[in-house]
Design a protein around this motif. Structure first.
Motif, mmCIF file in Angstrom:
data_model
loop_
_atom_site.group_PDB
_atom_site.id
_atom_site.type_symbol
_atom_site.label_atom_id
_atom_site.label_comp_id
_atom_site.label_asym_id
_atom_site.label_seq_id
_atom_site.Cartn_x
_atom_site.Cartn_y
_atom_site.Cartn_z
ATOM 1 N N ILE A 142 22.619 47.798 3.248
ATOM 2 C CA ILE A 142 21.946 46.678 2.477
ATOM 3 C C ILE A 142 20.990 45.884 3.604
ATOM 4 C CG2 ILE A 142 22.240 44.743 0.992
ATOM 5 C CD1 ILE A 142 22.873 47.173 -0.294
ATOM 6 N N ALA A 143 21.294 46.015 4.664
ATOM 7 C CA ALA A 143 20.946 45.210 5.662
ATOM 8 C C ALA A 143 19.225 45.578 6.025
ATOM 9 C CB ALA A 143 21.545 45.063 6.913
ATOM 10 N N VAL A 174 19.125 42.177 -4.451
ATOM 11 C CA VAL A 174 20.534 41.530 -4.450
ATOM 12 C C VAL A 174 21.142 42.969 -5.078
ATOM 13 C CG1 VAL A 174 21.973 40.106 -5.963
ATOM 14 C CG2 VAL A 174 19.779 39.371 -5.138
ATOM 15 N N GLN A 175 22.396 43.099 -4.423
ATOM 16 C CA GLN A 175 23.420 44.014 -5.035
ATOM 17 C C GLN A 175 24.683 43.524 -5.634
ATOM 18 O OE1 GLN A 175 26.238 46.484 -2.424
ATOM 19 N NE2 GLN A 175 24.710 48.216 -2.900
ATOM 20 N N VAL A 176 24.984 43.869 -6.857
ATOM 21 C CA VAL A 176 26.157 43.266 -7.508
ATOM 22 C C VAL A 176 27.037 44.332 -7.759
ATOM 23 C CG1 VAL A 176 26.724 41.943 -9.540
ATOM 24 C CG2 VAL A 176 24.312 41.616 -8.626
ATOM 25 N N SER A 177 28.379 43.981 -7.111
ATOM 26 C CA SER A 177 29.395 45.049 -7.509
ATOM 27 C C SER A 177 30.527 44.533 -8.068
ATOM 28 C CB SER A 177 29.645 45.794 -6.092
ATOM 29 O OG SER A 177 28.608 46.327 -5.444
ATOM 30 N N LEU A 235 15.868 42.365 -16.052
ATOM 31 C CA LEU A 235 16.219 43.451 -15.439
ATOM 32 C C LEU A 235 17.329 44.175 -15.699
ATOM 33 C CD1 LEU A 235 15.101 42.054 -11.853
ATOM 34 C CD2 LEU A 235 13.889 43.340 -13.325
ATOM 35 N N PHE A 236 18.557 43.331 -16.291
ATOM 36 C CA PHE A 236 19.608 44.216 -16.838
ATOM 37 C C PHE A 236 20.420 43.061 -17.729
ATOM 38 C CE2 PHE A 236 24.074 45.135 -16.376
ATOM 39 C CZ PHE A 236 24.241 46.310 -16.855
ATOM 40 N N LYS A 277 24.966 47.601 -9.287
ATOM 41 C CA LYS A 277 23.587 47.498 -9.508
ATOM 42 C C LYS A 277 22.821 46.622 -8.268
ATOM 43 C CE LYS A 277 23.593 49.238 -14.026
ATOM 44 N NZ LYS A 277 22.741 49.963 -14.039
ATOM 45 N N THR A 278 21.863 47.308 -8.184
ATOM 46 C CA THR A 278 20.749 46.675 -7.254
ATOM 47 C C THR A 278 19.560 46.317 -7.698
ATOM 48 O OG1 THR A 278 21.943 48.212 -5.458
ATOM 49 C CG2 THR A 278 19.665 46.940 -4.926
#
Length: 277
Positions: A186-187, A196-199, A217-218, A228-229
């Motif tokens: 992600i860096a 933004v990554q959502v786990s 977007l979602f 989801k990214t």
């Protein structure tokens, strides 16, 4: 302003007596009020128009445009306010004559039978074949001319040969191994964008994500283990239905906010160092 209960907070009412069971609209309205949601909140989260939300809560399903659409709206609104949609759908079918009979398949297939149209000669294939023949003839001619221009190797002189390439050492690891994910993946996000990554690491949660223009977007349920990214040139707006089940990475940084299980969070992240709005 908070949004909804956790999707795990589903409150089926199959065991409630029929005469004591609230109407579909009343049940949805009570669940929305209990979740501290306004009609506008539910409309924004589900993309169901405000007028239709008001009508359904008043048990008026005519604005839905038909029973099929009404079932879909009931299912969507129930999930948004934390209710199990199945009992509500059964209640709707019981009061509206059940689901319509399926359309026979035979007429549909008969409509698909289209008389084949007569096609002319395939000039494209003919041109491709001609080009291939010309290229082959030119290549053959060049090859023959190259043979005639070659000279024999002088007596006593050994022809030079190139040394064979050394064998490539075999790796100890098989090629089908996938590397373990790390924070550095992600860096590497672009510095001129917000990433933004959502786990869903500790359970499932409903989430909604929009870009800086408000474009959705979602909008849906993220099951445990799903990721989801989202990326935008300016900002990402998030709504987390159960923030305690979510792990966030923003612009390469892990967000260590101590979100409580079942808490609803509205967050905004921009480029650079993560900054919650």
């Amino acid at each position: 302003m908070s949004l909804g209960n956790s999707p795990e907070d589903e409150r089926p009412f199959e065991d409630v007596p029929e005469d004591a069971r609230p109407s579909i609209g009343r049940a949805l309205q009570q669940a929305r009020i209990a979740a501290a949601l306004t009609v506008d909140d539910v409309s924004t989260a589900t993309r169901v128009r405000i007028a239709i939300v008001h009508a359904i809560e008043s048990d008026d399903f005519a604005p839905c445009g038909g029973d099929v659409y009404a079932r879909g709206h009931i299912r969507t609104l129930a999930r948004a306010v934390g209710l199990d949609p199945a009992p509500l759908i059964e209640q709707f079918d019981a009061t509206h004559g059940g689901r319509p009979a399926p359309t026979p398949a035979a007429p549909l297939f008969e409509a698909e039978r289209i008389r084949p149209e007569r096609r002319g000669p395939n000039w494209t294939a003919a041109m491709v074949a001609a080009i291939v023949a010309v290229v082959g003839f030119v290549g053959f001619t060049a090859f023959k001319g190259g043979d005639e221009g070659t000279t024999d190797v002088a007596d006593g002189a050994a022809p030079t040969t190139s040394a064979p390439a050394p064998p490539t050492p075999k790796s100890d690891k098989s090629f089908d191994e996938t590397p373990e994910p790390s924070d550095s993946a992600i860096a590497a996000a672009p510095q001129d964008k917000v990433t933004v990554q959502v786990s869903a690491t500790d359970g499932k949660s409903w989430i909604s994500a929009k870009d800086h223009n408000g474009r959705l977007l979602f909008d849906g349920l993220l099951k445990q283990g799903d990721t989801k990214t989202f990326q935008d040139s300016e900002k990402i707006n998030l709504v987390l239905g159960d923030a305690g089940a979510i792990q966030l990475y923003v612009n390469g940084k892990k967000i260590d906010d101590d979100f409580r299980p079942g808490a609803v969070e509205r967050l905004t992240y921009t480029k650079g160092d993560p900054e919650a709005g």
